[in-house]
Design a protein around this motif. Structure first.
Motif, PDB file in Angstrom:
ATOM      1  N   ASP A  62     150.335   5.869  10.021  1.00  0.00           N
ATOM      2  CA  ASP A  62     149.126   6.109  10.816  1.00  0.00           C
ATOM      3  C   ASP A  62     149.124   7.459  11.518  1.00  0.00           C
ATOM      4  O   ASP A  62     148.186   7.778  12.255  1.00  0.00           O
ATOM      5  CB  ASP A  62     148.888   4.978  11.818  1.00  0.00           C
ATOM      6  CG  ASP A  62     150.049   4.774  12.782  1.00  0.00           C
ATOM      7  OD1 ASP A  62     151.056   5.499  12.664  1.00  0.00           O
ATOM      8  OD2 ASP A  62     149.937   3.896  13.663  1.00  0.00           O
ATOM      9  N   ASP A  63     150.161   8.292  11.279  1.00  0.00           N
ATOM     10  CA  ASP A  63     150.172   9.674  11.759  1.00  0.00           C
ATOM     11  C   ASP A  63     149.519  10.628  10.761  1.00  0.00           C
ATOM     12  O   ASP A  63     149.313  11.804  11.056  1.00  0.00           O
ATOM     13  CB  ASP A  63     151.609  10.173  11.978  1.00  0.00           C
ATOM     14  CG  ASP A  63     152.343   9.437  13.081  1.00  0.00           C
ATOM     15  OD1 ASP A  63     151.679   8.914  13.983  1.00  0.00           O
ATOM     16  OD2 ASP A  63     153.587   9.393  13.030  1.00  0.00           O
ATOM     17  N   ILE A  64     149.235  10.135   9.540  1.00  0.00           N
ATOM     18  CA  ILE A  64     148.762  10.985   8.448  1.00  0.00           C
ATOM     19  C   ILE A  64     147.256  10.811   8.265  1.00  0.00           C
ATOM     20  O   ILE A  64     146.747   9.693   8.112  1.00  0.00           O
ATOM     21  CB  ILE A  64     149.478  10.633   7.124  1.00  0.00           C
ATOM     22  CG1 ILE A  64     151.003  10.740   7.292  1.00  0.00           C
ATOM     23  CG2 ILE A  64     149.000  11.545   6.001  1.00  0.00           C
ATOM     24  CD1 ILE A  64     151.512  12.110   7.690  1.00  0.00           C
ATOM     25  N   TYR A  65     146.543  11.948   8.277  1.00  0.00           N
ATOM     26  CA  TYR A  65     145.087  11.942   8.099  1.00  0.00           C
ATOM     27  C   TYR A  65     144.752  12.850   6.910  1.00  0.00           C
ATOM     28  O   TYR A  65     145.130  14.021   6.891  1.00  0.00           O
ATOM     29  CB  TYR A  65     144.387  12.459   9.359  1.00  0.00           C
ATOM     30  CG  TYR A  65     144.677  11.629  10.582  1.00  0.00           C
ATOM     31  CD1 TYR A  65     143.825  10.602  10.969  1.00  0.00           C
ATOM     32  CD2 TYR A  65     145.817  11.866  11.350  1.00  0.00           C
ATOM     33  CE1 TYR A  65     144.080   9.829  12.092  1.00  0.00           C
ATOM     34  CE2 TYR A  65     146.092  11.098  12.476  1.00  0.00           C
ATOM     35  CZ  TYR A  65     145.226  10.091  12.842  1.00  0.00           C
ATOM     36  OH  TYR A  65     145.494   9.323  13.953  1.00  0.00           O
ATOM     37  N   PHE A  66     144.035  12.310   5.947  1.00  0.00           N
ATOM     38  CA  PHE A  66     143.706  13.089   4.755  1.00  0.00           C
ATOM     39  C   PHE A  66     142.443  13.921   4.982  1.00  0.00           C
ATOM     40  O   PHE A  66     141.495  13.489   5.652  1.00  0.00           O
ATOM     41  CB  PHE A  66     143.530  12.171   3.548  1.00  0.00           C
ATOM     42  CG  PHE A  66     144.822  11.535   3.115  1.00  0.00           C
ATOM     43  CD1 PHE A  66     145.850  12.317   2.608  1.00  0.00           C
ATOM     44  CD2 PHE A  66     145.021  10.165   3.250  1.00  0.00           C
ATOM     45  CE1 PHE A  66     147.060  11.743   2.224  1.00  0.00           C
ATOM     46  CE2 PHE A  66     146.217   9.580   2.860  1.00  0.00           C
ATOM     47  CZ  PHE A  66     147.237  10.366   2.356  1.00  0.00           C
ATOM     48  N   THR A  67     142.459  15.133   4.417  1.00  0.00           N
ATOM     49  CA  THR A  67     141.367  16.095   4.582  1.00  0.00           C
ATOM     50  C   THR A  67     140.984  16.687   3.235  1.00  0.00           C
ATOM     51  O   THR A  67     141.552  16.329   2.204  1.00  0.00           O
ATOM     52  CB  THR A  67     141.782  17.224   5.532  1.00  0.00           C
ATOM     53  OG1 THR A  67     142.857  17.967   4.927  1.00  0.00           O
ATOM     54  CG2 THR A  67     142.245  16.684   6.882  1.00  0.00           C
ATOM     55  N   GLY A  68     140.043  17.636   3.265  1.00  0.00           N
ATOM     56  CA  GLY A  68     139.603  18.271   2.035  1.00  0.00           C
ATOM     57  C   GLY A  68     140.424  19.483   1.640  1.00  0.00           C
ATOM     58  O   GLY A  68     140.227  20.037   0.557  1.00  0.00           O
ATOM     59  N   SER A  69     141.359  19.905   2.505  1.00  0.00           N
ATOM     60  CA  SER A  69     142.210  21.059   2.204  1.00  0.00           C
ATOM     61  C   SER A  69     143.220  21.235   3.325  1.00  0.00           C
ATOM     62  O   SER A  69     143.090  20.623   4.396  1.00  0.00           O
ATOM     63  CB  SER A  69     141.367  22.339   2.088  1.00  0.00           C
ATOM     64  OG  SER A  69     140.774  22.658   3.338  1.00  0.00           O
ATOM     65  N   GLY A  70     144.208  22.095   3.089  1.00  0.00           N
ATOM     66  CA  GLY A  70     145.136  22.449   4.145  1.00  0.00           C
ATOM     67  C   GLY A  70     144.433  23.207   5.262  1.00  0.00           C
ATOM     68  O   GLY A  70     144.738  23.022   6.442  1.00  0.00           O
ATOM     69  N   SER A  71     143.474  24.047   4.895  1.00  0.00           N
ATOM     70  CA  SER A  71     142.725  24.815   5.897  1.00  0.00           C
ATOM     71  C   SER A  71     141.928  23.898   6.808  1.00  0.00           C
ATOM     72  O   SER A  71     141.878  24.090   8.030  1.00  0.00           O
ATOM     73  CB  SER A  71     141.784  25.811   5.208  1.00  0.00           C
ATOM     74  OG  SER A  71     142.519  26.825   4.554  1.00  0.00           O
ATOM     75  N   GLU A  72     141.291  22.877   6.223  1.00  0.00           N
ATOM     76  CA  GLU A  72     140.535  21.934   7.041  1.00  0.00           C
ATOM     77  C   GLU A  72     141.481  21.138   7.940  1.00  0.00           C
ATOM     78  O   GLU A  72     141.160  20.875   9.109  1.00  0.00           O
ATOM     79  CB  GLU A  72     139.729  20.987   6.169  1.00  0.00           C
ATOM     80  CG  GLU A  72     138.831  20.060   6.993  1.00  0.00           C
ATOM     81  CD  GLU A  72     138.096  19.051   6.147  1.00  0.00           C
ATOM     82  OE1 GLU A  72     136.895  18.835   6.390  1.00  0.00           O
ATOM     83  OE2 GLU A  72     138.719  18.448   5.240  1.00  0.00           O
ATOM     84  N   ALA A  73     142.633  20.752   7.419  1.00  0.00           N
ATOM     85  CA  ALA A  73     143.613  20.033   8.232  1.00  0.00           C
ATOM     86  C   ALA A  73     144.022  20.866   9.442  1.00  0.00           C
ATOM     87  O   ALA A  73     144.119  20.354  10.568  1.00  0.00           O
ATOM     88  CB  ALA A  73     144.837  19.682   7.380  1.00  0.00           C
ATOM     89  N   THR A  74     144.247  22.148   9.226  1.00  0.00           N
ATOM     90  CA  THR A  74     144.620  23.052  10.313  1.00  0.00           C
ATOM     91  C   THR A  74     143.505  23.149  11.343  1.00  0.00           C
ATOM     92  O   THR A  74     143.740  23.029  12.554  1.00  0.00           O
ATOM     93  CB  THR A  74     144.934  24.451   9.755  1.00  0.00           C
ATOM     94  OG1 THR A  74     146.126  24.384   8.957  1.00  0.00           O
ATOM     95  CG2 THR A  74     145.134  25.469  10.871  1.00  0.00           C
ATOM     96  N   PHE A  75     142.287  23.358  10.882  1.00  0.00           N
ATOM     97  CA  PHE A  75     141.153  23.504  11.795  1.00  0.00           C
ATOM     98  C   PHE A  75     140.945  22.242  12.623  1.00  0.00           C
ATOM     99  O   PHE A  75     140.794  22.304  13.852  1.00  0.00           O
ATOM    100  CB  PHE A  75     139.877  23.819  11.002  1.00  0.00           C
ATOM    101  CG  PHE A  75     138.689  24.115  11.870  1.00  0.00           C
ATOM    102  CD1 PHE A  75     138.401  25.405  12.257  1.00  0.00           C
ATOM    103  CD2 PHE A  75     137.853  23.090  12.308  1.00  0.00           C
ATOM    104  CE1 PHE A  75     137.306  25.688  13.065  1.00  0.00           C
ATOM    105  CE2 PHE A  75     136.758  23.350  13.120  1.00  0.00           C
ATOM    106  CZ  PHE A  75     136.483  24.653  13.508  1.00  0.00           C
TER     107      PHE A  75
END
Length: 378
Positions: A62-75
């Motif tokens: 539950d610490d992991i959240y999926f995104t559309g890219s590494g850049s989006e994860a960073t933002f």
């Protein structure tokens, strides 16, 4: 053409591609649908989350959240943490050498939320020293973001040492770990958050992930969304995430051996140019990515060297792919004291799972020929 641009992207592994196709055919339902097919897709998502977390101790699923890219994860990680904790302080520390996505997030926080962004000095190799970090911290410092490894010069930061200092001051610590995930151990125990990308480790493009320590609060950038517990809006791409998890599982099985093999190639390449006064290498001599070479041919534009290599059948780059088309010099190299002309000389050569010793030997020979021809034309 021989490929030497693995830091820009990697080809999908057969295992990841097979996983994507299988999941796309069988588990195509929306993971938030309440019918049986939707719940089966949610189960695939849960398994993938566990797989990613298992590769990142001590992370929990539950610490992991999926995104559309590494850049989006960073933002989303940076804005979510900063906004949630702005009552504790509004100063963020970072370096000039961060990935473009970090600078974008910090610009948003500065312009829209009134945060103060301060840039840490780095040593000659691009590292933040413990002394520099200690001297920069003040009572208003709420967040620090320092990438694990610089994508342009390959230098690896000592996150463990820096993280201990920040923990003593109860300061949030984020790291862009896109270049190191699946390749080097990540000291997640000292990080509040981190960002990752699938296509840098033989997974599909268009998917990334953020780690956010479960005990630390964050604010949703997309108000009202329900996907990924409110972290990211949009229907979750279950097949891509499953392929991401498959790629990580595959890489984790032999990461140490693979990085050792590529480090041998890197060292062989650098040794081959030891007698060439016109060639210099950027980045830390030992604390660096094992598959990465940052080379400058003095007086020769990096773009020219890249194009000449391309003409001979070798794909290399002039630095971060995210800077392609930009005429401004690298912020990383400028922060190291290089002139604009020197910064424009940089080329990046990166190895991967399909690189062979013969490939490296051929590239060395080609670059020596190019440099000899260029020098003869002066």
């Amino acid at each position: 053409m021989l490929y030497f641009d693995y830091s820009a992207t990697t080809p999908m592994s057969d295992y990841a591609l097979d996983t994507y196709q299988r999941i796309a055919r069988q588990y195509y339902a929306n993971s938030q649908s309440l019918h049986t097919l939707g719940q089966e897709a949610e189960d695939v998502l849960a398994i993938s989350r566990r797989t990613i977390a298992a590769s990142l101790p001590p992370a929990r699923p539950d610490d992991i959240y999926f995104t559309g890219s590494g850049s989006e994860a960073t933002f989303l990680a940076l804005t979510g943490l900063a906004i949630a904790h702005k009552a504790k302080g509004k100063t963020i520390l970072t370096t000039e050498g961060e990935h473009h996505s970090v600078h974008q997030a910090l610009a948003f926080l500065h312009d829209r939320e009134g945060f103060h962004i301060r840039y840490l000095d780095v040593n000659q190799y691009g590292q933040v020293t413990e002394e520099e970090l200690r001297s920069a911290i003040d009572e208003d410092t709420v967040l620090v973001t320092i990438g694990h490894a610089n994508s342009e010069i390959g230098t690896v930061q000592d996150l463990a040492a820096l993280g201990k200092i920040l923990a003593d001051h109860a300061i949030l610590f984020h790291s862009d770990c896109v270049q190191t995930f699946g390749k080097l151990p990540i000291p997640l125990d000292v990080l509040t958050s981190a960002s990752f990308s699938a296509h840098k480790c033989y997974g599909p493009k268009g998917v990334g992930a953020a780690y956010l320590q479960h005990a630390v609060g964050w604010a949703s950038f997309h108000h009202g969304t329900t996907h990924e517990n409110g972290f990211r809006a949009g229907t979750v791409d279950v097949p891509a995430i499953a392929a991401f998890a498959a790629a990580v599982e595959e890489m984790s099985a032999n990461a140490h051996e693979e990085m050792s093999r590529l480090a041998d190639y890197r060292d062989e390449f650098i040794k081959a140019f030891a007698g060439h006064a016109e060639v210099c290498f950027e980045g830390h001599p030992t604390a660096r990515l094992p598959f990465h070479i940052a080379l400058r041919a003095k007086g020769m534009e990096g773009q020219l060297l890249m194009l000449e290599c391309n003409r001979k059948g070798f794909a290399i780059s002039t630095g971060s792919a995210c800077r392609a088309g930009q005429s401004s010099p690298s912020r990383t190299l400028i922060s190291l004291g290089r002139s604009a002309e020197e910064a424009h000389e940089l080329v990046r050569i990166t190895f991967g799972k399909h690189t062979t010793k013969q490939d490296v030997t051929q590239l060395i020979k080609a670059i020596k020929e190019i440099l000899l021809t260029y020098k003869g034309d002066e």
